[in-house]
Design a protein around this motif. Structure first.
Motif, PDB file in Angstrom:
ATOM      1  N   VAL A  59      36.124  10.684  13.427  1.00  0.00           N
ATOM      2  CA  VAL A  59      35.075  10.084  12.586  1.00  0.00           C
ATOM      3  C   VAL A  59      35.656   9.028  11.658  1.00  0.00           C
ATOM      4  O   VAL A  59      35.121   7.914  11.537  1.00  0.00           O
ATOM      5  N   LEU A  60      36.758   9.355  11.002  1.00  0.00           N
ATOM      6  CA  LEU A  60      37.324   8.406  10.036  1.00  0.00           C
ATOM      7  C   LEU A  60      37.886   7.164  10.725  1.00  0.00           C
ATOM      8  O   LEU A  60      37.838   6.069  10.152  1.00  0.00           O
ATOM      9  N   ALA A  61      38.422   7.321  11.927  1.00  0.00           N
ATOM     10  CA  ALA A  61      38.910   6.145  12.652  1.00  0.00           C
ATOM     11  C   ALA A  61      37.767   5.166  12.900  1.00  0.00           C
ATOM     12  O   ALA A  61      37.927   3.943  12.738  1.00  0.00           O
ATOM     13  N   GLY A  88      37.481   1.565  10.917  1.00  0.00           N
ATOM     14  CA  GLY A  88      37.457   0.365  11.743  1.00  0.00           C
ATOM     15  C   GLY A  88      36.249  -0.507  11.451  1.00  0.00           C
ATOM     16  O   GLY A  88      36.366  -1.729  11.292  1.00  0.00           O
ATOM     17  N   MET A  89      35.091   0.099  11.358  1.00  0.00           N
ATOM     18  CA  MET A  89      33.877  -0.656  11.045  1.00  0.00           C
ATOM     19  C   MET A  89      33.925  -1.222   9.638  1.00  0.00           C
ATOM     20  O   MET A  89      33.514  -2.364   9.393  1.00  0.00           O
ATOM     21  N   SER A  90      34.442  -0.445   8.706  1.00  0.00           N
ATOM     22  CA  SER A  90      34.454  -0.876   7.309  1.00  0.00           C
ATOM     23  C   SER A  90      35.401  -2.049   7.077  1.00  0.00           C
ATOM     24  O   SER A  90      35.102  -2.949   6.288  1.00  0.00           O
ATOM     25  N   VAL A  91      36.550  -2.053   7.769  1.00  0.00           N
ATOM     26  CA  VAL A  91      37.477  -3.186   7.647  1.00  0.00           C
ATOM     27  C   VAL A  91      36.790  -4.473   8.079  1.00  0.00           C
ATOM     28  O   VAL A  91      36.868  -5.512   7.404  1.00  0.00           O
ATOM     29  N   GLY A  94      27.136   3.299  16.486  1.00  0.00           N
ATOM     30  CA  GLY A  94      28.508   3.702  16.777  1.00  0.00           C
ATOM     31  C   GLY A  94      28.800   5.118  16.315  1.00  0.00           C
ATOM     32  O   GLY A  94      29.464   5.897  17.019  1.00  0.00           O
ATOM     33  N   LEU A  95      28.304   5.469  15.130  1.00  0.00           N
ATOM     34  CA  LEU A  95      28.534   6.815  14.620  1.00  0.00           C
ATOM     35  C   LEU A  95      27.844   7.850  15.501  1.00  0.00           C
ATOM     36  O   LEU A  95      28.409   8.924  15.782  1.00  0.00           O
ATOM     37  N   ALA A  96      26.629   7.527  15.958  1.00  0.00           N
ATOM     38  CA  ALA A  96      25.921   8.463  16.838  1.00  0.00           C
ATOM     39  C   ALA A  96      26.705   8.693  18.133  1.00  0.00           C
ATOM     40  O   ALA A  96      26.765   9.818  18.639  1.00  0.00           O
ATOM     41  N   VAL A  97      27.319   7.644  18.660  1.00  0.00           N
ATOM     42  CA  VAL A  97      28.128   7.788  19.876  1.00  0.00           C
ATOM     43  C   VAL A  97      29.312   8.718  19.617  1.00  0.00           C
ATOM     44  O   VAL A  97      29.629   9.594  20.439  1.00  0.00           O
TER      45      VAL A  97
END
Length: 239
Positions: A156-158, A162-165, A225-228
């Protein structure tokens, strides 16, 4: 030789001195460092500039914090405290993880430097706030029944990091342009469409990104992406 005249023991009897600087605390130093990082980024932060903001010499700062690396560890731990990880209610672990991931993303966008430095900030993971955050996540995934909570957390954190960067870098570019995100995108789109012409799938993707509010597109991408990721994790739960 005449004896030195003793000073009169009263604050009112001696010349007024310039205001003395209050004693610095680590907490005050870190709060100011976070404000500087939010405003100008990692490259603009130095112990000298921070000391000037606090009306203190670098020597005063070094009494509390030995290096800039230590300062970054403390800054990371300071902002991690803003993230809420809810307890599991019933068996809806996806809702709880979605809330925690969304909180991490929101914190990372408030502090655009966070995602980029989190993996570089020395032993930041030993900070009390980051430890507490990790423990709450581990408890959430363990309560949900995951046999290896740490692996689920990493997945989850990866994704979130990645999205946040990417998002933080984009929003920093928009901010430097001095425009709203909508204005910046409207100005960018003609050049972007020209750049992708001849590339079918990229052209279709750009054509689809015509929402009135570009933030809606970012929200939708993150949610998808999170749902995936959560769909994949659900397969790891014991049946």
């Amino acid at each position: 030789m005449a004896a030195e005249t003793p000073a009169i023991p009263s604050v009112w009897a001696r010349p007024q001195r310039e205001a003395e600087q209050p004693v610095l605390s680590r907490e005050a130093i870190v709060r100011e460092a976070v404000a500087m990082l939010d405003a100008d980024g990692v490259e603009a932060l130095s112990m000298r500039k921070l000391g000037a903001r606090l009306n203190a010499g670098a020597t005063s700062l070094y009494r509390h914090i030995a290096t800039k690396d230590e300062l970054m560890e403390l800054a990371v731990d300071e902002v991690i405290a803003e993230i809420c990880v809810p307890a599991l209610v019933g068996d809806d672990w996806r809702a709880a993880v979605t809330e925690a991931a969304g909180g991490f993303r929101a914190t990372a966008l408030r502090h655009p430097w966070l995602s980029a430095v989190l993996g570089q900030a020395g032993l930041a993971y030993l900070g009390p706030n980051l430890m507490a955050f990790s423990e709450r996540l581990a408890t959430l995934f363990a309560d949900a029944g995951f046999p290896e909570p740490s692996r689920a957390i990493d997945a989850v954190l990866a994704f979130v990091l990645g999205m946040s960067v990417t998002e933080a870098a984009w929003l920093s570019t928009v901010a430097r342009a001095g425009e709203t995100e909508t204005e910046f995108v409207a100005r960018l789109m003609p050049a972007a469409r020209e750049a992708v012409s001849g590339h079918q799938h990229l052209t279709e993707a750009y054509a689809a990104q015509q929402a009135p509010d570009p933030a809606e597109i970012r929200e939708a991408k993150f949610a998808y992406g999170l749902a995936v990721v959560l769909d994949g994790l659900a397969l790891r739960l014991p049946r």
